[in-house]
Design an enzyme around this catalytic site. Sequence first.
Site, PDB file in Angstrom:
ATOM      1  N   HIS A   1       0.840  -1.205   0.000  1.00 29.88           N
ATOM      2  CA  HIS A   1       0.000   0.000   0.000  1.00 29.88           C
ATOM      3  C   HIS A   1       0.876   1.258   0.000  1.00 29.88           C
ATOM      4  O   HIS A   1       0.621   2.223  -0.738  1.00 29.88           O
ATOM      5  CB  HIS A   1      -0.871   0.068   1.263  1.00 29.88           C
ATOM      6  CG  HIS A   1      -1.925  -0.981   1.382  1.00 29.88           C
ATOM      7  ND1 HIS A   1      -2.095  -1.735   2.518  1.00 29.88           N
ATOM      8  CD2 HIS A   1      -2.890  -1.373   0.521  1.00 29.88           C
ATOM      9  CE1 HIS A   1      -3.119  -2.562   2.362  1.00 29.88           C
ATOM     10  NE2 HIS A   1      -3.619  -2.365   1.143  1.00 29.88           N
TER      11      HIS A   1
ATOM     12  N   LYS B   1     -18.245  -6.000   8.037  1.00 29.76           N
ATOM     13  CA  LYS B   1     -17.027  -6.805   8.151  1.00 29.76           C
ATOM     14  C   LYS B   1     -16.168  -6.265   9.288  1.00 29.76           C
ATOM     15  O   LYS B   1     -15.602  -5.175   9.193  1.00 29.76           O
ATOM     16  CB  LYS B   1     -16.267  -6.708   6.809  1.00 29.76           C
ATOM     17  CG  LYS B   1     -15.202  -7.760   6.641  1.00 29.76           C
ATOM     18  CD  LYS B   1     -14.653  -7.709   5.215  1.00 29.76           C
ATOM     19  CE  LYS B   1     -13.262  -8.262   5.134  1.00 29.76           C
ATOM     20  NZ  LYS B   1     -12.591  -7.902   3.891  1.00 29.76           N
TER      21      LYS B   1
ATOM     22  N   ARG C   1      -1.642  -5.300  -8.618  1.00 34.99           N
ATOM     23  CA  ARG C   1      -0.569  -6.242  -8.306  1.00 34.99           C
ATOM     24  C   ARG C   1      -0.344  -7.231  -9.428  1.00 34.99           C
ATOM     25  O   ARG C   1       0.783  -7.635  -9.702  1.00 34.99           O
ATOM     26  CB  ARG C   1      -0.908  -7.025  -7.029  1.00 34.99           C
ATOM     27  CG  ARG C   1      -0.830  -6.197  -5.780  1.00 34.99           C
ATOM     28  CD  ARG C   1      -1.427  -6.917  -4.617  1.00 34.99           C
ATOM     29  NE  ARG C   1      -2.850  -7.158  -4.838  1.00 34.99           N
ATOM     30  CZ  ARG C   1      -3.705  -7.539  -3.913  1.00 34.99           C
ATOM     31  NH1 ARG C   1      -3.279  -7.781  -2.696  1.00 34.99           N
ATOM     32  NH2 ARG C   1      -4.978  -7.709  -4.184  1.00 34.99           N
TER      33      ARG C   1
ATOM     34  N   SER D   1      -3.080  -7.613   2.719  1.00 38.15           N
ATOM     35  CA  SER D   1      -3.301  -7.528   4.170  1.00 38.15           C
ATOM     36  C   SER D   1      -3.811  -8.860   4.720  1.00 38.15           C
ATOM     37  O   SER D   1      -3.419  -9.288   5.807  1.00 38.15           O
ATOM     38  CB  SER D   1      -4.329  -6.444   4.491  1.00 38.15           C
ATOM     39  OG  SER D   1      -3.860  -5.186   4.106  1.00 38.15           O
TER      40      SER D   1
END
Length: 158
Positions: free
Chosen positions: A17, A41, A90, A127
């Site tokens: 990040h 969440k 990514r 993460s």
Amino acid sequence: MTKVVCPGSFDPVTNGHLDIIERSSHLFDEVVVAVLVNENKAGLFSIEERIEMLGEATSSLPNITVDSFQGLLVDFCRDRGIAAIVKGLRAVSDFDYELQMAQMNDRLSGVDTLFIPTSPAYSYLASSLVKEVAKGGGDVTGLVPNHVLARLNERFGR
Ligand code: PNS
């Protein structure tokens, strides 16, 4: 003045990040790092903790602010005068969903999304993986800032 947003869950922020945030800070006048408040969440870290970690990790970059948002990202962009959304890519696997979101956000408000390729050193980093590895006792040194590493160790009782 071009103001952009780097949105995400940042639970917790990783060096992947930070690669995108830092490179954005060199390209644009102002970068708002926006943490999504997702009521459906529960994260490992609270929104306040995530903001603290992001603030510490970006403290040397003067044109970065950290904030949180609820609801639609396009509304946050409109309210803050944000010109574009910046996302890291990514791998090709990220592209399908990111393109879908970019096109939906464009349809909703006309806001543009700009993609920055993640540095190869972090192309596998997420993460969720960091949390899984740290929880299992694996070493995530170098994948997150040291102060985030300390918080992970603390959270997982080490
Ligand atoms: O780090 P993440 O979880 O991959 O980030 C995803 C995020 C927060 C960028 C995305 O879920 C988002 O923008 N959510 C806000 C709600 C929204 O605007 N949804 C419509 C997307 S087209």
